[in-house]
Design a protein around this motif. Structure first.
Motif, PDB file in Angstrom:
ATOM      1  N   THR A 269      21.151  43.421  31.587  1.00  0.00           N
ATOM      2  CA  THR A 269      21.351  43.963  30.252  1.00  0.00           C
ATOM      3  C   THR A 269      22.216  45.216  30.302  1.00  0.00           C
ATOM      4  OG1 THR A 269      20.231  44.939  28.328  1.00  0.00           O
ATOM      5  CG2 THR A 269      19.180  45.258  30.465  1.00  0.00           C
ATOM      6  N   ALA A 270      22.949  45.412  29.239  1.00  0.00           N
ATOM      7  CA  ALA A 270      23.749  46.633  29.111  1.00  0.00           C
ATOM      8  C   ALA A 270      22.936  47.788  28.555  1.00  0.00           C
ATOM      9  CB  ALA A 270      24.951  46.363  28.201  1.00  0.00           C
ATOM     10  N   ASN A 271      21.692  47.528  28.129  1.00  0.00           N
ATOM     11  CA  ASN A 271      20.816  48.567  27.573  1.00  0.00           C
ATOM     12  C   ASN A 271      19.511  48.612  28.358  1.00  0.00           C
ATOM     13  OD1 ASN A 271      22.520  49.176  25.153  1.00  0.00           O
ATOM     14  ND2 ASN A 271      22.066  47.013  24.729  1.00  0.00           N
ATOM     15  N   PRO A 272      19.566  49.067  29.612  1.00  0.00           N
ATOM     16  CA  PRO A 272      18.382  48.955  30.467  1.00  0.00           C
ATOM     17  C   PRO A 272      17.177  49.738  29.981  1.00  0.00           C
ATOM     18  CG  PRO A 272      20.058  50.322  31.513  1.00  0.00           C
ATOM     19  CD  PRO A 272      20.704  49.683  30.325  1.00  0.00           C
ATOM     20  N   LEU A 295      15.509  39.192  47.037  1.00  0.00           N
ATOM     21  CA  LEU A 295      14.567  39.948  46.209  1.00  0.00           C
ATOM     22  C   LEU A 295      15.252  41.178  45.661  1.00  0.00           C
ATOM     23  CD1 LEU A 295      11.726  40.684  45.088  1.00  0.00           C
ATOM     24  CD2 LEU A 295      11.258  41.772  47.295  1.00  0.00           C
ATOM     25  N   ILE A 296      15.213  41.342  44.341  1.00  0.00           N
ATOM     26  CA  ILE A 296      15.710  42.573  43.720  1.00  0.00           C
ATOM     27  C   ILE A 296      14.614  43.136  42.828  1.00  0.00           C
ATOM     28  CG2 ILE A 296      16.833  41.249  41.864  1.00  0.00           C
ATOM     29  CD1 ILE A 296      18.888  43.576  41.706  1.00  0.00           C
ATOM     30  N   VAL A 297      14.365  44.443  42.950  1.00  0.00           N
ATOM     31  CA  VAL A 297      13.404  45.149  42.095  1.00  0.00           C
ATOM     32  C   VAL A 297      14.172  46.272  41.417  1.00  0.00           C
ATOM     33  CG1 VAL A 297      11.237  46.421  42.021  1.00  0.00           C
ATOM     34  CG2 VAL A 297      11.542  44.598  43.709  1.00  0.00           C
ATOM     35  N   ASP A 298      14.304  46.208  40.089  1.00  0.00           N
ATOM     36  CA  ASP A 298      15.148  47.178  39.390  1.00  0.00           C
ATOM     37  C   ASP A 298      14.611  47.409  37.985  1.00  0.00           C
ATOM     38  OD1 ASP A 298      17.148  48.824  38.550  1.00  0.00           O
ATOM     39  OD2 ASP A 298      18.764  47.362  38.720  1.00  0.00           O
ATOM     40  N   GLY A 299      14.159  48.638  37.730  1.00  0.00           N
ATOM     41  CA  GLY A 299      13.639  48.973  36.414  1.00  0.00           C
ATOM     42  C   GLY A 299      12.171  48.619  36.278  1.00  0.00           C
TER      43      GLY A 299
END
Length: 329
Positions: A269-272, A295-299
């Motif tokens: 998303t452009a609006n995290p 695996l990615i963990v972000d936000g």
């Protein structure tokens, strides 16, 4: 006794009115397997509480007619309903994708389950959705098991002049005390299985395979709004408190999957700031092999993420950002 629709799955004649007449009665609706093309659905079907839709002698097919519009093949609401041994075929290559998938709303679902409780979906297939998702779920106290979600949507770039052709396998917008297990996902083209929020959801022993179609992610714990509120005045969107995601498996051929296991919506998303995962629940003992990033963990603000197995990252393909790294984590 069960209602038998006054329709044939083998004659190539449109069947939605006959099947809807049975669904309007509630109770048991019994379909027949027949032969190609299956029951042709020109107008989207609606099913409500206290109804069972099944095929006792082998799986029956509900296939989108070439003139079916943006509505799902089947829309379900209510409680105490059941679906088993039915194939939902979106016939994506026989419908007007340019006209029905032109915006980010990504219409053209196969099945839409809204505001439902106390239901089961077992031994069902949802395939070849036009765009959006093979199945969207907003539910409480339910089981989805032994479902095949495969070949939904077109992969990005497959039809360059028409955007938003891709499709999830199953999109669980809200899950309250659901049990989603032993399902198989093959070559869906957006995410195979993703979650927007909700408490006490068990998600386990699902298998995701990517062989010949590229997708953005296999399994996602994310943030979507079903307008459901907890007891403290906050929405459940992005909150998976009490949910347990375990022993799910993802595997990919080279260059066919961007993220195997993704927790958090920020990469998409452009609006995290609006899409933070407030609690990811417990995410353990899952496996990803062969994705570009396993695996990615972000936000993600809270959760229990450990004991996952990551192996053989591969690929350099990027369709929506500049990330061309290949790594386990």
């Amino acid at each position: 006794g069960p209602c038998l629709p006054n329709a044939s799955p083998s004659d190539g004649i449109e069947d939605s009115a006959a099947i809807q007449a049975c669904l309007n009665q509630g109770g048991v609706v019994s379909l027949s397997p027949g032969s190609s093309p299956g029951y042709l659905i020109e107008h989207g079907l609606w099913m409500f509480s206290n109804t069972t839709l099944f095929s006792p002698d082998g799986k029956a097919t509900l296939a989108a007619h070439s003139t079916l519009g943006a509505e799902p093949i089947l829309h379900v609401e209510g409680s105490n309903w059941h679906i088993s041994d039915v194939v939902f075929d979106g016939k994506k290559y026989e419908r007007d994708a340019m006209g029905l998938c032109w915006s980010g709303d990504k219409r053209g679902y196969n099945v839409k389950i809204f505001d439902s409780s106390d239901f089961t979906i077992t031994h069902v297939e949802t395939v070849n959705a036009l765009c959006g998702t093979g199945m969207e779920v907003v539910g409480t106290n339910f089981e989805i098991a032994f479902v095949l979600a495969a070949y939904n949507g077109r992969e990005v770039g497959e039809w360059p002049n028409a955007p938003y052709q891709f499709s999830d396998g199953i999109t669980v917008v809200y899950c309250d005390n659901g049990d989603i297990h032993d399902n198989t996902f093959i070559d869906n083209t957006d995410f195979d299985l993703l979650f927007g929020g909700g408490p006490n959801c068990l998600v386990h022993h699902n298998e995701i395979l990517h062989q010949i179609r590229f997708a953005f992610g296999g399994f996602n714990i994310g943030n979507m709004d079903a307008n459901r509120w907890d007891g403290y005045g906050s929405k459940w969107r992005g909150n998976h408190y009490g949910s347990n995601f375990f022993q799910n498996r993802v595997s990919s051929a080279p260059g066919m999957l961007m993220y195997g296991l993704s927790i958090g919506s920020h990469p998409f998303t452009a609006n995290p700031d609006n899409y933070t995962v407030h609690n990811a629940g417990a995410f353990t003992q899952n496996t990803s092999t062969g994705a570009q990033v396993n695996l990615i963990v972000d936000g993600v603000l809270n959760g229990d993420i450990h004991g996952n197995t990551l192996d053989k990252p591969q690929g350099r393909r990027s369709e929506f950002n500049s990330c061309r790294i290949s790594t386990n984590y």
